[in-house]
Design a protein around this motif. Structure first.
Motif, PDB file in Angstrom:
ATOM      1  N   PHE A   1      35.885  36.812  91.806  1.00 44.81           N
ATOM      2  CA  PHE A   1      36.103  35.419  92.192  1.00 44.81           C
ATOM      3  C   PHE A   1      35.505  35.117  93.566  1.00 44.81           C
ATOM      4  N   VAL A   2      34.904  33.938  93.665  1.00 41.32           N
ATOM      5  CA  VAL A   2      34.422  33.407  94.935  1.00 41.32           C
ATOM      6  C   VAL A   2      35.052  32.030  95.097  1.00 41.32           C
ATOM      7  N   ILE A   3      35.594  31.764  96.271  1.00 44.72           N
ATOM      8  CA  ILE A   3      36.156  30.449  96.564  1.00 44.72           C
ATOM      9  C   ILE A   3      35.191  29.729  97.497  1.00 44.72           C
ATOM     10  N   GLY A   4      34.670  28.589  97.039  1.00 44.62           N
ATOM     11  CA  GLY A   4      33.758  27.788  97.843  1.00 44.62           C
ATOM     12  C   GLY A   4      34.511  27.027  98.919  1.00 44.62           C
ATOM     13  N   ARG A   5      33.785  26.515  99.891  1.00 41.98           N
ATOM     14  CA  ARG A   5      34.420  25.762 100.969  1.00 41.98           C
ATOM     15  C   ARG A   5      35.116  24.506 100.461  1.00 41.98           C
ATOM     16  N   SER A   6      34.707  24.011  99.301  1.00 43.15           N
ATOM     17  CA  SER A   6      35.359  22.836  98.703  1.00 43.15           C
ATOM     18  C   SER A   6      36.699  23.199  98.061  1.00 43.15           C
ATOM     19  N   GLY A   7      36.953  24.497  97.906  1.00 43.99           N
ATOM     20  CA  GLY A   7      38.167  24.954  97.229  1.00 43.99           C
ATOM     21  C   GLY A   7      37.928  25.314  95.773  1.00 43.99           C
ATOM     22  N   LYS A   8      36.729  25.033  95.259  1.00 43.20           N
ATOM     23  CA  LYS A   8      36.404  25.370  93.876  1.00 43.20           C
ATOM     24  C   LYS A   8      36.321  26.882  93.727  1.00 43.20           C
ATOM     25  N   ILE A   9      36.875  27.381  92.622  1.00 40.83           N
ATOM     26  CA  ILE A   9      36.877  28.816  92.342  1.00 40.83           C
ATOM     27  C   ILE A   9      35.791  29.128  91.322  1.00 40.83           C
ATOM     28  N   TYR A  10      34.932  30.077  91.648  1.00 43.61           N
ATOM     29  CA  TYR A  10      33.864  30.517  90.761  1.00 43.61           C
ATOM     30  C   TYR A  10      34.227  31.893  90.213  1.00 43.61           C
ATOM     31  N   ASN A  11      34.204  32.029  88.905  1.00 46.30           N
ATOM     32  CA  ASN A  11      34.529  33.293  88.250  1.00 46.30           C
ATOM     33  C   ASN A  11      33.214  33.986  87.886  1.00 46.30           C
ATOM     34  N   LEU A  12      32.873  35.077  88.576  1.00 45.84           N
ATOM     35  CA  LEU A  12      31.605  35.754  88.371  1.00 45.84           C
ATOM     36  C   LEU A  12      31.617  36.689  87.175  1.00 45.84           C
ATOM     37  N   PHE A  13      32.764  37.276  86.880  1.00 47.36           N
ATOM     38  CA  PHE A  13      32.904  38.131  85.700  1.00 47.36           C
ATOM     39  C   PHE A  13      34.380  38.284  85.382  1.00 47.36           C
ATOM     40  N   PHE A  14      34.689  38.751  84.197  1.00 45.58           N
ATOM     41  CA  PHE A  14      36.065  38.918  83.741  1.00 45.58           C
ATOM     42  C   PHE A  14      36.813  39.857  84.688  1.00 45.58           C
ATOM     43  N   SER A  15      37.954  39.425  85.185  1.00 46.96           N
ATOM     44  CA  SER A  15      38.684  40.207  86.190  1.00 46.96           C
ATOM     45  C   SER A  15      39.311  41.480  85.619  1.00 46.96           C
ATOM     46  N   GLY A  16      39.271  41.659  84.309  1.00 45.94           N
ATOM     47  CA  GLY A  16      39.723  42.916  83.714  1.00 45.94           C
ATOM     48  C   GLY A  16      38.767  44.057  84.010  1.00 45.94           C
TER      49      GLY A  16
ATOM     50  N   ILE B   1      38.622  38.899  96.077  1.00 39.89           N
ATOM     51  CA  ILE B   1      38.294  37.477  96.129  1.00 39.89           C
ATOM     52  C   ILE B   1      37.465  37.250  97.388  1.00 39.89           C
ATOM     53  N   GLU B   2      36.303  36.653  97.212  1.00 45.66           N
ATOM     54  CA  GLU B   2      35.403  36.386  98.331  1.00 45.66           C
ATOM     55  C   GLU B   2      35.562  34.913  98.729  1.00 45.66           C
ATOM     56  N   ILE B   3      35.731  34.655 100.007  1.00 43.66           N
ATOM     57  CA  ILE B   3      35.818  33.294 100.515  1.00 43.66           C
ATOM     58  C   ILE B   3      34.466  32.961 101.138  1.00 43.66           C
ATOM     59  N   SER B   4      33.786  31.966 100.568  1.00 51.58           N
ATOM     60  CA  SER B   4      32.475  31.583 101.081  1.00 51.58           C
ATOM     61  C   SER B   4      32.660  30.919 102.444  1.00 51.58           C
ATOM     62  N   ASN B   5      31.964  31.471 103.443  1.00 49.06           N
ATOM     63  CA  ASN B   5      32.170  31.058 104.825  1.00 49.06           C
ATOM     64  C   ASN B   5      30.831  31.003 105.532  1.00 49.06           C
ATOM     65  N   ILE B   6      30.561  29.947 106.264  1.00 50.02           N
ATOM     66  CA  ILE B   6      29.275  29.784 106.938  1.00 50.02           C
ATOM     67  C   ILE B   6      29.093  30.764 108.093  1.00 50.02           C
ATOM     68  N   GLY B   7      30.144  31.078 108.836  1.00 51.37           N
ATOM     69  CA  GLY B   7      30.020  31.954 109.979  1.00 51.37           C
ATOM     70  C   GLY B   7      31.201  32.883 110.112  1.00 51.37           C
ATOM     71  N   GLY B   8      31.130  33.763 111.079  1.00 48.42           N
ATOM     72  CA  GLY B   8      32.215  34.702 111.326  1.00 48.42           C
ATOM     73  C   GLY B   8      33.501  34.019 111.769  1.00 48.42           C
ATOM     74  N   LEU B   9      34.608  34.609 111.438  1.00 46.33           N
ATOM     75  CA  LEU B   9      35.903  34.078 111.854  1.00 46.33           C
ATOM     76  C   LEU B   9      36.209  34.537 113.265  1.00 46.33           C
ATOM     77  N   ILE B  10      36.730  33.667 114.070  1.00 48.18           N
ATOM     78  CA  ILE B  10      37.034  34.015 115.461  1.00 48.18           C
ATOM     79  C   ILE B  10      38.529  34.123 115.630  1.00 48.18           C
TER      80      ILE B  10
END
Length: 78
Positions: free
Chosen positions: A30-45, A69-78
């Motif tokens: 899973f990848v979560i876009g900055r809009s909050g939309k969840i993208y399923n890249l492959f079956f989590s099983g 779960i990957e959170i799509s982020n433009i830059g590093g978190l401070i």
């Protein structure tokens, strides 16, 4: 089962392209876009390496026991 949150340092299109690259050897279902939309890249099983070689308990064992779960982020978190 546990959930592990990761974050990227790029844009969503590139994040997904990298995580679905054929011989990349690292991914998450899973990848979560900055809009909050969840993208399923492959079956989590299925599982994929996502914790790195220094993971406590080992990358393979712990990657099989967790959902990444990957959170799509433009830059590093401070």
């Amino acid at each position: 089962m546990q959930i592990v949150l990761h974050y990227t340092l790029g844009y969503l299109k590139g994040d997904i392209a990298t995580l679905t690259q054929h011989d990349y050897h690292v991914s998450v279902p899973f990848v979560i876009g900055r809009s909050g939309k969840i993208y399923n890249l492959f079956f989590s099983g299925y599982w994929a390496y996502h914790l790195g070689p220094g993971a406590i308990g080992g990358n393979e064992v712990q990657s099989k026991r967790t959902i990444g779960i990957e959170i799509s982020n433009i830059g590093g978190l401070i």
